[in-house]
Design a protein around this motif. Structure first.
Motif, PDB file in Angstrom:
ATOM      1  N   GLU A  60      -2.041   5.412  -9.768  1.00  0.00           N
ATOM      2  CA  GLU A  60      -2.276   4.446  -8.821  1.00  0.00           C
ATOM      3  C   GLU A  60      -3.346   3.431  -8.805  1.00  0.00           C
ATOM      4  O   GLU A  60      -4.453   4.083  -8.880  1.00  0.00           O
ATOM      5  N   ASN A 118      -0.674  -1.539  -5.170  1.00  0.00           N
ATOM      6  CA  ASN A 118      -0.181  -1.602  -3.745  1.00  0.00           C
ATOM      7  C   ASN A 118       0.346  -3.051  -3.334  1.00  0.00           C
ATOM      8  O   ASN A 118      -0.493  -4.000  -3.616  1.00  0.00           O
ATOM      9  N   GLU A 150       4.114  -0.397  -5.247  1.00  0.00           N
ATOM     10  CA  GLU A 150       4.089   0.482  -3.987  1.00  0.00           C
ATOM     11  C   GLU A 150       4.433  -0.342  -2.600  1.00  0.00           C
ATOM     12  O   GLU A 150       3.446  -1.276  -2.584  1.00  0.00           O
ATOM     13  N   ASP A 180       5.987   3.470  -0.150  1.00  0.00           N
ATOM     14  CA  ASP A 180       4.887   4.395  -0.003  1.00  0.00           C
ATOM     15  C   ASP A 180       4.679   5.054   1.693  1.00  0.00           C
ATOM     16  O   ASP A 180       5.394   4.260   2.372  1.00  0.00           O
ATOM     17  N   LYS A 201       7.155   8.042  -1.958  1.00  0.00           N
ATOM     18  CA  LYS A 201       6.070   8.661  -1.592  1.00  0.00           C
ATOM     19  C   LYS A 201       5.809   9.365  -0.461  1.00  0.00           C
ATOM     20  O   LYS A 201       5.667   8.726   0.621  1.00  0.00           O
TER      21      LYS A 201
HETATM   22 MG    MG Z   1      -0.227   3.499  -2.400  1.00  0.00          MG
END
Ligand code: MG
Ligand code: C2E
Ligand code: MG
Ligand code: MG
Length: 285
Positions: A60, A118, A150, A180, A201
């Protein structure tokens, strides 16, 4: 704000509001500068490990800002400002480009590592998001898309239909789409079931001391069961202790991410980690 209180009333800015305004202005000026300057913004990379094999196929990307005036500023201290001001759009474009460059560099070193970036809710409302992403993928010169996405639940609730379309377009471009911080938002299970996601996640708040917390155990087992029914892979984030990892492995989590294995690291450090610790990682038995 004062206007909302009605025409005949007025409010003196409280010192607290003053501070907020001053902070907003500081961020407005300095984040812009940071994006233009070289080296103030960087991406750190945190490994995600396959629970079955211990291998690292993805990381990530997490944004870091080293301000010449204030030193390291964590993302939570400037992302919400950037969302409010809209600056997250050019900032996010930089993140995409930087991550794509890094993935291509690793590919050139024969490292197969996908990078997840993200996106926040404001970015999803940008009319150029998909075009920006596909430009970045094309310009990276790779035959295959090496970036994943994400998203948080807050990206989905405002406008379910367009979120659906955006997710589909990311997937058509070759990105896996991951939800996420799962379990902390307000999206319903039926909403989740309709979205064309690849991965969820589990939020770190459920993972913390899960081996000693019966409520978290129940919640996580239920979330994993739902994910499996929907053919989604499951990542546990914020894994910090062996006991947590043991529980999560038994419960059927597919990937681990957390300080127990590796913190977010700058490129060089991540590469060293991969060559040393990353190769010899023994996950739970
Ligand atoms: Mg994230
Ligand atoms: P996130 O996407 O949920 O990222 C996970 C956060 O958990 C990261 O915080 C990471 O450093 C931290 N973390 C990872 N493992 C552990 C652990 O074992 N224990 C604990 N306590 N924490 C762990 P970070 O880097 O401060 O980022 C915070 C948030 O800022 C991210 O949450 C994400 O929502 C946002 N963010 C970061 N980079 C970007 C970006 O490039 N774009 C956007 N839109 N948001 C970003
Ligand atoms: Mg998260
Ligand atoms: Mg988070």
């Amino acid at each position: 704000v004062a206007k909302d209180a009605g025409k005949r009333t007025y409010r003196v800015f409280s010192p607290e509001m003053d501070n907020k305004v001053a902070e907003y202005i500081w961020l407005d000026v300095n984040l812009r500068k940071a994006l233009e300057a070289d080296g103030q913004l960087k991406l750190y990379y945190q490994p995600k490990l396959c629970v079955k094999t211990g291998e690292v196929h993805s990381v990530e990307a997490l944004l870091r800002w080293d301000s010449p005036d204030r030193g390291r500023i964590p993302p939570l201290d400037f992302i919400s400002y950037a969302e409010e001001s809209g600056f997250i759009v050019p900032l996010g474009r930089w993140v995409m480009r930087e991550a794509a460059k890094q993935a291509a560099a690793w590919k050139a070193q024969k490292l197969d590592i996908r990078i997840a970036i993200n996106l926040s809710a404001r970015q999803l409302t940008s009319s150029t998001l998909i075009q920006d992403f596909s430009d970045v993928i094309r310009q990276s010169g790779q035959s295959q898309c090496l970036l994943d996405i994400e998203l948080t639940e807050s990206c989905l609730i405002d406008d379910e239909i367009s979120a659906h379309a955006i997710i589909r377009q990311f997937r058509e471009l070759g990105a896996k789409v991951q939800l996420d911080d799962f379990g902390t938002g307000y999206s319903s299970l039926s909403q989740l079931a309709r979205l064309p996601l690849d991965v969820i996640k589990l939020d770190q708040s459920f993972i913390s001391s899960i081996d000693q917390n019966a409520t978290s155990q129940t919640l996580v087992r239920a979330m994993i069961a739902v994910a499996k029914q929907l053919n989604l892979e499951v990542v546990a984030e914020g894994v910090e202790a062996e006991g947590e990892a043991e529980f999560l492995k038994d419960a059927g989590v597919d990937y681990f991410q957390g300080y127990l294995y590796g913190r977010p690291m700058p490129v060089k450090e991540f590469e060293e980690w991969l060559n040393n610790k990353g190769k010899r990682l023994r996950l739970v038995a």
